[in-house]
Scaffold this motif. Structure first.
Motif, PDB file in Angstrom:
ATOM      1  N   SER A   1     -11.527  10.070 -10.011  1.00 26.54           N
ATOM      2  CA  SER A   1     -10.345   9.566  -9.297  1.00 26.54           C
ATOM      3  C   SER A   1      -9.155   9.316 -10.211  1.00 26.54           C
ATOM      4  O   SER A   1      -8.050   9.082  -9.720  1.00 26.54           O
ATOM      5  CB  SER A   1     -10.692   8.260  -8.580  1.00 26.54           C
ATOM      6  OG  SER A   1     -11.766   8.457  -7.707  1.00 26.54           O
TER       7      SER A   1
ATOM      8  N   HIS B   1      -9.835  16.680  -8.762  1.00 27.63           N
ATOM      9  CA  HIS B   1     -10.038  15.459  -7.981  1.00 27.63           C
ATOM     10  C   HIS B   1      -9.943  15.775  -6.491  1.00 27.63           C
ATOM     11  O   HIS B   1      -8.836  15.971  -5.963  1.00 27.63           O
ATOM     12  CB  HIS B   1      -8.992  14.400  -8.370  1.00 27.63           C
ATOM     13  CG  HIS B   1      -9.120  13.140  -7.585  1.00 27.63           C
ATOM     14  ND1 HIS B   1      -8.085  12.233  -7.473  1.00 27.63           N
ATOM     15  CD2 HIS B   1     -10.142  12.613  -6.863  1.00 27.63           C
ATOM     16  CE1 HIS B   1      -8.477  11.221  -6.716  1.00 27.63           C
ATOM     17  NE2 HIS B   1      -9.725  11.427  -6.332  1.00 27.63           N
TER      18      HIS B   1
ATOM     19  N   HIS C   1      -7.175   0.183  -2.115  1.00 27.66           N
ATOM     20  CA  HIS C   1      -8.506  -0.383  -2.358  1.00 27.66           C
ATOM     21  C   HIS C   1      -8.405  -1.765  -3.004  1.00 27.66           C
ATOM     22  O   HIS C   1      -9.114  -2.692  -2.619  1.00 27.66           O
ATOM     23  CB  HIS C   1      -9.345   0.563  -3.234  1.00 27.66           C
ATOM     24  CG  HIS C   1      -9.956   1.699  -2.459  1.00 27.66           C
ATOM     25  ND1 HIS C   1      -9.258   2.848  -2.132  1.00 27.66           N
ATOM     26  CD2 HIS C   1     -11.191   1.853  -1.910  1.00 27.66           C
ATOM     27  CE1 HIS C   1     -10.036   3.661  -1.430  1.00 27.66           C
ATOM     28  NE2 HIS C   1     -11.212   3.078  -1.280  1.00 27.66           N
TER      29      HIS C   1
ATOM     30  N   ARG D   1     -13.930  -2.165   5.275  1.00 30.35           N
ATOM     31  CA  ARG D   1     -14.530  -0.848   4.980  1.00 30.35           C
ATOM     32  C   ARG D   1     -14.163  -0.426   3.558  1.00 30.35           C
ATOM     33  O   ARG D   1     -15.030  -0.112   2.752  1.00 30.35           O
ATOM     34  CB  ARG D   1     -14.071   0.230   5.977  1.00 30.35           C
ATOM     35  CG  ARG D   1     -14.790   1.567   5.751  1.00 30.35           C
ATOM     36  CD  ARG D   1     -14.245   2.701   6.596  1.00 30.35           C
ATOM     37  NE  ARG D   1     -12.965   3.210   6.151  1.00 30.35           N
ATOM     38  CZ  ARG D   1     -12.776   4.011   5.103  1.00 30.35           C
ATOM     39  NH1 ARG D   1     -13.804   4.403   4.362  1.00 30.35           N
ATOM     40  NH2 ARG D   1     -11.571   4.427   4.783  1.00 30.35           N
TER      41      ARG D   1
END
Ligand SMILES: NC(=O)C1=CN([C@@H]2O[C@H](COP(=O)(O)OP(=O)(O)OC[C@H]3O[C@@H](n4cnc5c(N)ncnc54)[C@H](O)[C@@H]3O)[C@@H](O)[C@H]2O)C=CC1
Ligand SMILES: O=C(O)C(=O)Cc1ccc(O)cc1
Length: 307
Positions: A100, A123, A193, A227
């Motif tokens: 990533s 990626h 994230h 999630r």
């Protein structure tokens, strides 16, 4: 489909590695598929799932004779893998990865790799919050971008072969330099994230006060964050440590914008709130309208590149 490589070696067989393995098998893209990972239990599971033709705990052993080597391990482990495989790579082999972050992976791997191989970092912008060999599936890469970040002057034929490989998996392939990749991904993937980990952590801290209300009343907005916040801790620890500069830069812009929003709320400035929410809604609608909800947004290369 036609075979593209005589032998492919996959190092790491989690969500991404096992999805690639399933695609290779289904589309018969390799004469032989060799699978290697460092954990005995994971390797045994990969064998149970029938993901490859040969299985080994030794990455060095796996890459012997391979024409394509795909490293699919957490980005913090890529240097150690490169060091282990370097002396055993077949001359002319293509070595790639799926990490990533790209600048750090190149800095970790390139110094170990011999000049006789073609290093084309990659990626796939496709994944889920799940990890391990059971989590992979055919179709993960379909309609998704895969970014290649080959160093300047890399062998064009090697790049073209890897591009064709990803296109066969259904991906749209784009090339860019590693530094630009790391900035774009910092805002579109890494920050979301980190924000998710943070908001779920904050809610967890508050739970002592509100008892179980956080869970009880969690609306879909909060659920969407949970999630992302369920994503693999090792992988995301490594992403944060290995794209530090770009993430900190984007976090500081984010914090400034959040302070602006905070002030608008404090002073009851409804116009400012309404204007921002109208602008962001238009962005979402234009993405959906263009049928590009799987596409990478074009954030304006120049704006991203300037410090
Ligand atoms: N999970 C996602 O949504 C996406 C992940 N990526 C990247 O793909 C890479 C792999 O991620 P996942 O497949 O999701 O992780 P995963 O946790 O599902 O699998 C990682 C695999 O690497 C193996 N491994 C760990 N350290 C190793 C080492 N030193 N030597 C050999 N094998 C080792 C593990 O045993 C496991 O088989 C990471 O670099 C990640 O940044 C890229 C796109 C999406
Ligand atoms: O699960 C999600 O929504 C993702 O964003 C998956 C993902 C995670 C990491 C990447 O480098 C690329 C894609």
């Amino acid at each position: 489909m036609t075979q593209q490589f005589e032998t492919i070696a996959l190092i790491g067989i989690g969500l991404i590695g096992s999805s690639i393995a399933r695609e290779i098998r289904e589309k018969q893209l390799a004469g032989t598929l060799v699978i290697s990972t460092r954990s005995e239990a994971t390797l045994a599971r990969a064998e149970e799932l029938g993901l490859g033709d040969r299985y080994t705990l030794s990455a060095a052993d796996a890459v012997r004779g391979a024409d394509l080597v795909i490293v699919s391990v957490p980005v913090g482990a890529s240097g150690a893998v490169a060091q282990e495989i370097a002396a055993h790579l077949k001359p002319g082999a293509i070595v790639t990865d799926v990490g990533s972050t790209k600048g750090s992976v190149i800095a970790q791997m390139a110094p170990h790799l011999p000049d006789t191989v073609h290093f084309v970092p990659g990626h796939p912008i496709a994944g889920t919050e799940h990890s391990g060999p059971d989590a992979g599936f055919v179709g993960l890469f379909r309609g998704r971008w895969c970014i290649l970040t080959p160093p300047a002057g890399q062998d064009e034929e090697a790049i073209a072969r890897l591009r064709r490989f990803w296109e066969t998996l259904g991906s749209m392939v784009e090339e860019m330099d590693a530094e630009h990749h790391d900035k774009v991904l910092a805002i579109v993937s890494h920050l979301p994230h980190i924000i998710a980990y943070n908001i779920v952590g904050t809610a967890d801290d508050l739970e002592a006060v509100t008892e179980s209300e956080v869970i009880k009343y969690s609306a879909s907005g909060f659920r969407d964050f949970t999630r992302l916040a369920a994503s693999d801790p090792t992988m995301w620890r490594d992403v944060c440590l290995h794209n530090k500069d770009a993430i900190l830069e984007m976090l500081s812009r984010f914090s400034e914008d959040l302070a602006y929003l905070q002030r608008a709320i404090r002073w009851g400035d409804g116009d400012k709130l309404f204007d921002l929410f109208t602008r962001t809604r238009a962005i979402r609608r234009s993405i959906i309208q263009a049928g590009q909800d799987t596409a990478m947004p074009d954030f304006g290369r120049h704006a991203m590149d300037q410090k």
